[in-house]
Motif scaffolding. Structure first.
Motif, PDB file in Angstrom:
ATOM      1  N   ILE A 189      -8.845  -5.616   4.653  1.00 29.57           N
ATOM      2  CA  ILE A 189      -8.039  -4.398   4.546  1.00 29.57           C
ATOM      3  C   ILE A 189      -8.724  -3.515   3.513  1.00 29.57           C
ATOM      4  CG2 ILE A 189      -5.795  -3.435   3.938  1.00 29.57           C
ATOM      5  CD1 ILE A 189      -4.624  -6.269   4.579  1.00 29.57           C
ATOM      6  N   HIS A 190      -9.050  -2.297   3.914  1.00 31.34           N
ATOM      7  CA  HIS A 190      -9.678  -1.339   3.015  1.00 31.34           C
ATOM      8  C   HIS A 190      -8.794  -0.094   2.984  1.00 31.34           C
ATOM      9  CE1 HIS A 190     -12.461   1.822   1.680  1.00 31.34           C
ATOM     10  NE2 HIS A 190     -13.034   0.860   1.003  1.00 31.34           N
ATOM     11  N   ALA A 191      -8.496   0.402   1.809  1.00 32.84           N
ATOM     12  CA  ALA A 191      -7.654   1.591   1.675  1.00 32.84           C
ATOM     13  C   ALA A 191      -8.247   2.501   0.612  1.00 32.84           C
ATOM     14  CB  ALA A 191      -6.232   1.195   1.292  1.00 32.84           C
ATOM     15  N   GLU A 192      -7.909   3.773   0.722  1.00 32.14           N
ATOM     16  CA  GLU A 192      -8.367   4.722  -0.289  1.00 32.14           C
ATOM     17  C   GLU A 192      -7.235   5.671  -0.634  1.00 32.14           C
ATOM     18  OE1 GLU A 192     -12.166   7.497  -1.379  1.00 32.14           O
ATOM     19  OE2 GLU A 192     -12.232   6.105   0.307  1.00 32.14           O
TER      20      GLU A 192
ATOM     21  N   ARG B  31      -5.327   7.996   7.985  1.00 30.27           N
ATOM     22  CA  ARG B  31      -6.451   8.527   7.226  1.00 30.27           C
ATOM     23  C   ARG B  31      -6.946   7.560   6.148  1.00 30.27           C
ATOM     24  NH1 ARG B  31      -4.791  13.091   3.287  1.00 30.27           N
ATOM     25  NH2 ARG B  31      -4.180  11.236   2.159  1.00 30.27           N
ATOM     26  N   ASP B  32      -6.044   6.809   5.531  1.00 33.89           N
ATOM     27  CA  ASP B  32      -6.379   6.089   4.311  1.00 33.89           C
ATOM     28  C   ASP B  32      -6.578   4.580   4.452  1.00 33.89           C
ATOM     29  OD1 ASP B  32      -6.043   8.540   3.048  1.00 33.89           O
ATOM     30  OD2 ASP B  32      -3.956   8.139   2.543  1.00 33.89           O
ATOM     31  N   ILE B  33      -6.180   3.984   5.584  1.00 36.32           N
ATOM     32  CA  ILE B  33      -6.215   2.524   5.708  1.00 36.32           C
ATOM     33  C   ILE B  33      -7.088   2.115   6.885  1.00 36.32           C
ATOM     34  CG2 ILE B  33      -4.847   0.425   5.995  1.00 36.32           C
ATOM     35  CD1 ILE B  33      -2.439   1.975   4.907  1.00 36.32           C
ATOM     36  N   ASP B  34      -7.933   1.101   6.655  1.00 35.46           N
ATOM     37  CA  ASP B  34      -8.770   0.540   7.709  1.00 35.46           C
ATOM     38  C   ASP B  34      -8.595  -0.978   7.695  1.00 35.46           C
ATOM     39  OD1 ASP B  34     -10.846   0.527   9.745  1.00 35.46           O
ATOM     40  OD2 ASP B  34     -12.169  -0.289   8.196  1.00 35.46           O
ATOM     41  N   VAL B  35      -8.352  -1.550   8.862  1.00 39.52           N
ATOM     42  CA  VAL B  35      -8.207  -3.002   8.995  1.00 39.52           C
ATOM     43  C   VAL B  35      -9.248  -3.470   9.988  1.00 39.52           C
ATOM     44  CG1 VAL B  35      -6.668  -4.885   9.663  1.00 39.52           C
ATOM     45  CG2 VAL B  35      -5.724  -2.855   8.551  1.00 39.52           C
ATOM     46  N   LYS B  36     -10.017  -4.501   9.598  1.00 38.46           N
ATOM     47  CA  LYS B  36     -11.017  -5.039  10.524  1.00 38.46           C
ATOM     48  C   LYS B  36     -11.069  -6.551  10.384  1.00 38.46           C
ATOM     49  CE  LYS B  36     -15.182  -4.786   7.712  1.00 38.46           C
ATOM     50  NZ  LYS B  36     -16.554  -4.305   7.626  1.00 38.46           N
ATOM     51  N   VAL B  37     -11.579  -7.185  11.430  1.00 43.55           N
ATOM     52  CA  VAL B  37     -11.766  -8.633  11.410  1.00 43.55           C
ATOM     53  C   VAL B  37     -13.199  -8.917  11.843  1.00 43.55           C
ATOM     54  CG1 VAL B  37     -10.914  -9.019  13.766  1.00 43.55           C
ATOM     55  CG2 VAL B  37     -10.810 -10.857  12.095  1.00 43.55           C
TER      56      VAL B  37
ATOM     57  N   LEU C 232       0.842  -1.195   0.000  1.00 43.54           N
ATOM     58  CA  LEU C 232       0.000   0.000   0.000  1.00 43.54           C
ATOM     59  C   LEU C 232       0.878   1.246   0.000  1.00 43.54           C
ATOM     60  CD1 LEU C 232      -2.628  -1.186   2.626  1.00 43.54           C
ATOM     61  CD2 LEU C 232      -3.015  -0.842   0.177  1.00 43.54           C
ATOM     62  N   PRO C 233       1.644   1.466  -1.059  1.00 48.45           N
ATOM     63  CA  PRO C 233       2.565   2.606  -1.057  1.00 48.45           C
ATOM     64  C   PRO C 233       1.847   3.945  -1.163  1.00 48.45           C
ATOM     65  CG  PRO C 233       2.551   1.546  -3.203  1.00 48.45           C
ATOM     66  CD  PRO C 233       1.710   0.697  -2.290  1.00 48.45           C
ATOM     67  N   GLY C 234       2.453   4.956  -0.548  1.00 47.17           N
ATOM     68  CA  GLY C 234       1.986   6.330  -0.701  1.00 47.17           C
ATOM     69  C   GLY C 234       0.721   6.677   0.053  1.00 47.17           C
ATOM     70  N   LEU C 235       0.380   5.912   1.083  1.00 50.58           N
ATOM     71  CA  LEU C 235      -0.839   6.192   1.834  1.00 50.58           C
ATOM     72  C   LEU C 235      -0.513   6.695   3.239  1.00 50.58           C
ATOM     73  CD1 LEU C 235      -3.013   3.105   0.866  1.00 50.58           C
ATOM     74  CD2 LEU C 235      -3.030   5.372  -0.134  1.00 50.58           C
ATOM     75  N   ASN C 236      -1.474   7.391   3.818  1.00 48.71           N
ATOM     76  CA  ASN C 236      -1.384   7.831   5.201  1.00 48.71           C
ATOM     77  C   ASN C 236      -2.197   6.830   6.014  1.00 48.71           C
ATOM     78  OD1 ASN C 236      -1.850   8.980   7.715  1.00 48.71           O
ATOM     79  ND2 ASN C 236      -2.178  11.031   6.904  1.00 48.71           N
ATOM     80  N   PRO C 237      -1.550   5.977   6.834  1.00 52.91           N
ATOM     81  CA  PRO C 237      -2.303   4.923   7.513  1.00 52.91           C
ATOM     82  C   PRO C 237      -3.393   5.441   8.451  1.00 52.91           C
ATOM     83  CG  PRO C 237      -0.051   5.030   8.330  1.00 52.91           C
ATOM     84  CD  PRO C 237      -0.137   5.951   7.162  1.00 52.91           C
TER      85      PRO C 237
END
Length: 140
Positions: free
Chosen positions: A74-77, A61-67, A54-59
């Motif tokens: 893993i959801h990213a924008e 703001r941009d990444i969500d991890v859930k189980v 997931l290069p170039g992302l702000n974790p």
């Protein structure tokens, strides 16, 4: 070449690899609903580890991890740069990937670390008995 070596590297990839590749392309038109995130799964002695590119992302703001229900998602924008571009091959928008957790995964012992464009999710594992256990049957 031994039979074991030939099984490790088949001529054609497994069907799920074709599906993943199709998702990474975003469908035939390049505008599919949620392109996939490329992952690598590793089972260590005491943990199941997922590495996600997931290069170039702000974790924050941009990444969500859930189980949920034994599935790690893993959801990213990726947000577009507001500056005017001459040309861009970057893909912006939402990305997602779900991975089924193995038996023995502890949903309450999961950590995620983002470093150098790589998200590493570590899920603790309980040892799973390797052998089947026979259950005695009572007669009444």
């Amino acid at each position: 070449m031994s039979a074991d070596a030939s099984r490790k590297h088949p001529i054609f990839p497994a069907f799920n690899e074709w599906v993943d590749a199709f998702a990474l392309m975003g469908g035939w038109d390049g505008k599919g609903p949620l392109p996939g995130i490329r992952v690598e799964e590793v089972v260590e002695d005491d943990a199941f580890v997922v590495h996600a590119e997931l290069p170039g992302l702000n974790p924050a703001r941009d990444i969500d991890v859930k189980v949920e229900h034994g599935v790690l998602t893993i959801h990213a924008e990726r947000h577009p740069d507001p500056r005017e571009k001459q040309r861009s091959e970057f893909r912006y928008g939402a990305l997602a990937r779900s991975v089924r957790l193995p038996l023995g995964a502890k949903d309450d012992e999961i950590t995620a670390v983002y470093e150098d464009g790589m998200l590493t999710v570590r899920v603790a594992l309980d040892p799973v008995p390797a052998k089947a256990r026979h259950i005695p049957i009572e007669r009444r």
